[in-house]
Design a protein around this motif. Structure first.
Motif, PDB file in Angstrom:
ATOM      1  N   ALA A 154      21.035  -3.472 -47.276  1.00 23.92           N
ATOM      2  CA  ALA A 154      21.499  -3.360 -45.917  1.00 23.92           C
ATOM      3  C   ALA A 154      22.967  -3.367 -45.795  1.00 23.92           C
ATOM      4  N   VAL A 155      23.527  -4.482 -46.177  1.00 24.84           N
ATOM      5  CA  VAL A 155      25.103  -4.852 -46.137  1.00 24.84           C
ATOM      6  C   VAL A 155      25.816  -3.440 -46.844  1.00 24.84           C
ATOM      7  N   THR A 156      25.372  -3.161 -47.966  1.00 26.46           N
ATOM      8  CA  THR A 156      26.008  -2.158 -48.592  1.00 26.46           C
ATOM      9  C   THR A 156      26.021  -0.701 -47.565  1.00 26.46           C
ATOM     10  N   ARG A 157      24.949  -0.516 -46.879  1.00 27.94           N
ATOM     11  CA  ARG A 157      24.783   0.832 -46.322  1.00 27.94           C
ATOM     12  C   ARG A 157      26.075   0.785 -44.810  1.00 27.94           C
ATOM     13  N   TYR A 158      25.951  -0.606 -44.383  1.00 29.08           N
ATOM     14  CA  TYR A 158      26.926  -0.614 -43.461  1.00 29.08           C
ATOM     15  C   TYR A 158      28.222  -0.683 -43.796  1.00 29.08           C
ATOM     16  N   ALA A 159      28.682  -0.985 -45.128  1.00 30.19           N
ATOM     17  CA  ALA A 159      30.038  -1.078 -45.599  1.00 30.19           C
ATOM     18  C   ALA A 159      30.433   0.304 -45.959  1.00 30.19           C
ATOM     19  N   VAL A 160      29.304   1.386 -46.581  1.00 33.29           N
ATOM     20  CA  VAL A 160      29.845   2.474 -46.846  1.00 33.29           C
ATOM     21  C   VAL A 160      29.628   3.549 -45.764  1.00 33.29           C
ATOM     22  N   GLY A 161      29.207   2.905 -44.340  1.00 30.87           N
ATOM     23  CA  GLY A 161      29.194   3.894 -43.140  1.00 30.87           C
ATOM     24  C   GLY A 161      27.878   4.652 -43.393  1.00 30.87           C
ATOM     25  N   LEU A 162      26.869   4.329 -43.863  1.00 30.09           N
ATOM     26  CA  LEU A 162      25.357   5.080 -44.035  1.00 30.09           C
ATOM     27  C   LEU A 162      24.478   4.537 -43.063  1.00 30.09           C
ATOM     28  N   ALA A 163      24.736   3.724 -42.277  1.00 29.14           N
ATOM     29  CA  ALA A 163      23.961   3.063 -41.127  1.00 29.14           C
ATOM     30  C   ALA A 163      24.233   3.729 -39.937  1.00 29.14           C
ATOM     31  N   TYR A 164      23.276   3.809 -39.297  1.00 26.12           N
ATOM     32  CA  TYR A 164      22.844   4.624 -37.935  1.00 26.12           C
ATOM     33  C   TYR A 164      23.718   3.619 -36.819  1.00 26.12           C
ATOM     34  N   ARG A 165      24.810   3.993 -36.117  1.00 24.52           N
ATOM     35  CA  ARG A 165      25.677   3.231 -35.330  1.00 24.52           C
ATOM     36  C   ARG A 165      25.634   3.625 -34.103  1.00 24.52           C
ATOM     37  N   GLU A 166      25.207   4.550 -33.434  1.00 34.51           N
ATOM     38  CA  GLU A 166      25.076   4.959 -32.020  1.00 34.51           C
ATOM     39  C   GLU A 166      24.692   3.922 -31.155  1.00 34.51           C
ATOM     40  N   GLY A 167      25.347   3.858 -30.048  1.00 34.10           N
ATOM     41  CA  GLY A 167      24.859   3.010 -28.771  1.00 34.10           C
ATOM     42  C   GLY A 167      25.406   1.556 -29.033  1.00 34.10           C
ATOM     43  N   GLY A 168      26.715   1.468 -29.670  1.00 34.30           N
ATOM     44  CA  GLY A 168      27.441   0.086 -29.903  1.00 34.30           C
ATOM     45  C   GLY A 168      26.614  -0.795 -30.508  1.00 34.30           C
ATOM     46  N   VAL A 169      26.269  -0.400 -31.709  1.00 33.48           N
ATOM     47  CA  VAL A 169      25.290  -1.455 -32.481  1.00 33.48           C
ATOM     48  C   VAL A 169      26.006  -2.682 -33.045  1.00 33.48           C
ATOM     49  N   ASP A 170      25.433  -3.767 -32.911  1.00 33.73           N
ATOM     50  CA  ASP A 170      26.155  -4.937 -33.492  1.00 33.73           C
ATOM     51  C   ASP A 170      25.493  -5.009 -34.908  1.00 33.73           C
ATOM     52  N   GLU A 171      26.519  -4.789 -35.739  1.00 28.83           N
ATOM     53  CA  GLU A 171      26.274  -4.902 -37.178  1.00 28.83           C
ATOM     54  C   GLU A 171      25.721  -6.212 -37.642  1.00 28.83           C
ATOM     55  N   MET A 172      26.344  -7.297 -37.290  1.00 31.47           N
ATOM     56  CA  MET A 172      26.133  -8.714 -37.776  1.00 31.47           C
ATOM     57  C   MET A 172      24.811  -9.041 -37.210  1.00 31.47           C
ATOM     58  N   ARG A 173      24.657  -8.777 -36.022  1.00 32.11           N
ATOM     59  CA  ARG A 173      23.352  -9.131 -35.256  1.00 32.11           C
ATOM     60  C   ARG A 173      22.184  -8.324 -36.117  1.00 32.11           C
ATOM     61  N   GLU A 174      22.075  -7.263 -36.487  1.00 32.23           N
ATOM     62  CA  GLU A 174      21.134  -6.381 -37.003  1.00 32.23           C
ATOM     63  C   GLU A 174      20.829  -7.182 -38.441  1.00 32.23           C
ATOM     64  N   LEU A 175      22.021  -7.414 -39.172  1.00 24.66           N
ATOM     65  CA  LEU A 175      21.925  -8.064 -40.735  1.00 24.66           C
ATOM     66  C   LEU A 175      21.316  -9.465 -40.404  1.00 24.66           C
ATOM     67  N   THR A 176      21.811 -10.183 -39.294  1.00 24.68           N
ATOM     68  CA  THR A 176      21.306 -11.575 -39.264  1.00 24.68           C
ATOM     69  C   THR A 176      19.653 -11.496 -38.731  1.00 24.68           C
ATOM     70  N   MET A 177      19.268 -10.545 -38.238  1.00 22.35           N
ATOM     71  CA  MET A 177      17.999 -10.364 -37.922  1.00 22.35           C
ATOM     72  C   MET A 177      17.108 -10.017 -39.108  1.00 22.35           C
ATOM     73  N   GLN A 178      17.733  -9.176 -39.973  1.00 27.76           N
ATOM     74  CA  GLN A 178      16.820  -8.954 -41.280  1.00 27.76           C
ATOM     75  C   GLN A 178      16.879 -10.197 -42.148  1.00 27.76           C
ATOM     76  N   LYS A 179      17.872 -10.968 -42.084  1.00 26.23           N
ATOM     77  CA  LYS A 179      17.874 -12.358 -42.955  1.00 26.23           C
ATOM     78  C   LYS A 179      16.761 -13.136 -42.038  1.00 26.23           C
ATOM     79  N   GLU A 180      16.690 -13.254 -40.913  1.00 24.36           N
ATOM     80  CA  GLU A 180      15.804 -13.979 -40.303  1.00 24.36           C
ATOM     81  C   GLU A 180      14.362 -13.617 -40.425  1.00 24.36           C
ATOM     82  N   ALA A 181      14.077 -12.108 -40.688  1.00 25.44           N
ATOM     83  CA  ALA A 181      12.817 -11.689 -40.898  1.00 25.44           C
ATOM     84  C   ALA A 181      12.395 -12.145 -42.568  1.00 25.44           C
ATOM     85  N   LEU A 182      13.257 -12.126 -43.318  1.00 22.71           N
ATOM     86  CA  LEU A 182      13.004 -12.512 -44.698  1.00 22.71           C
ATOM     87  C   LEU A 182      12.802 -14.126 -44.861  1.00 22.71           C
ATOM     88  N   MET A 183      13.453 -14.638 -43.896  1.00 24.56           N
ATOM     89  CA  MET A 183      13.152 -16.093 -43.898  1.00 24.56           C
ATOM     90  C   MET A 183      11.608 -16.272 -43.416  1.00 24.56           C
TER      91      MET A 183
END
Length: 214
Positions: free
Chosen positions: A180-209
């Protein structure tokens, strides 16, 4: 008579210089596009010296990956622990601390994530064998050993699920968070609509927790 200590210091300095210059090129371009001559050209040493320490490009690439990730694990994680000791954490707190390292990596070391993406592509395309990869794999095993501390705590305090094996928990958290963090870092993540990258990554972390919590 040659001074063995001085020779060793010069060898270490040369290898470090080659690794640093190679990393700079590998993490900004692609590993395939960078030649050994390119690295020698920007180093303090010549191509003959480079071949003296690295017999071929795959050997150098593995050395760079092992050095850079080992430096991060031993250095960055150690500094984070100065702020918050893992020894007093329960297993769930320790797991969250571990997952937060991936968020820290994204926020502060995107160059490493770009390199990681290029590295994975390179070892697959070049069909790098187990013997060449061994130093890197040994370093990854060190990360797995650190993760064992979390699972061992869970077996005692029951804050995390232990019906999931340690291997599966480690592999799932490593691959999902790093991907997940790699896809954002290299620009492979879908970003349309003013996506909050850290929010999405935090949500994935919380899902794993949530998945791993008992």
């Amino acid at each position: 008579m040659r001074n063995k200590e001085k020779d060793a210091e010069q060898m270490a300095a040369a290898k470090k210089d080659f690794c640093e210059k190679a990393y700079e090129l590998f993490s900004t371009k692609t590993i395939e596009s960078v030649t050994l001559q390119d690295i020698a050209n920007v180093s303090s040493y010549g191509i003959a010296s480079l071949y003296r320490y690295f017999k071929n490009k795959p050997t150098l690439v593995i050395e760079v990956a092992t050095w850079k990730w080992g430096e991060f694990i031993d250095g960055i994680v150690a500094r984070l622990r100065e702020k918050e000791s893992t020894e007093v954490m329960n297993s769930a707190e320790h797991l969250e601390f571990y997952l937060n390292i991936y968020l820290y990596l994204y926020q502060n070391h995107r160059d490493m994530l770009r390199f990681n993406q290029f590295f994975n592509i390179y070892i697959q395309s070049e069909k790098i064998g187990p013997a060449t990869l061994k130093p890197y794999q040994d370093m990854i095993m060190g990360l797995k050993t650190r993760f064992h501390d979390i699972y061992a705590k869970a077996e005692k305090d029951h804050k995390l699920r232990t019906d999931i094996t340690e291997e599966e928990m480690f592999s799932t958290s490593l691959h999902l968070m790093l991907a997940a963090v790699t896809r954002y870092a290299v620009g492979l993540a879908y970003r349309e609509g003013g996506v909050d990258e850290m929010r999405e990554l935090t949500m994935q972390k919380e899902a794993l927790m949530k998945l791993f919590s008992a």
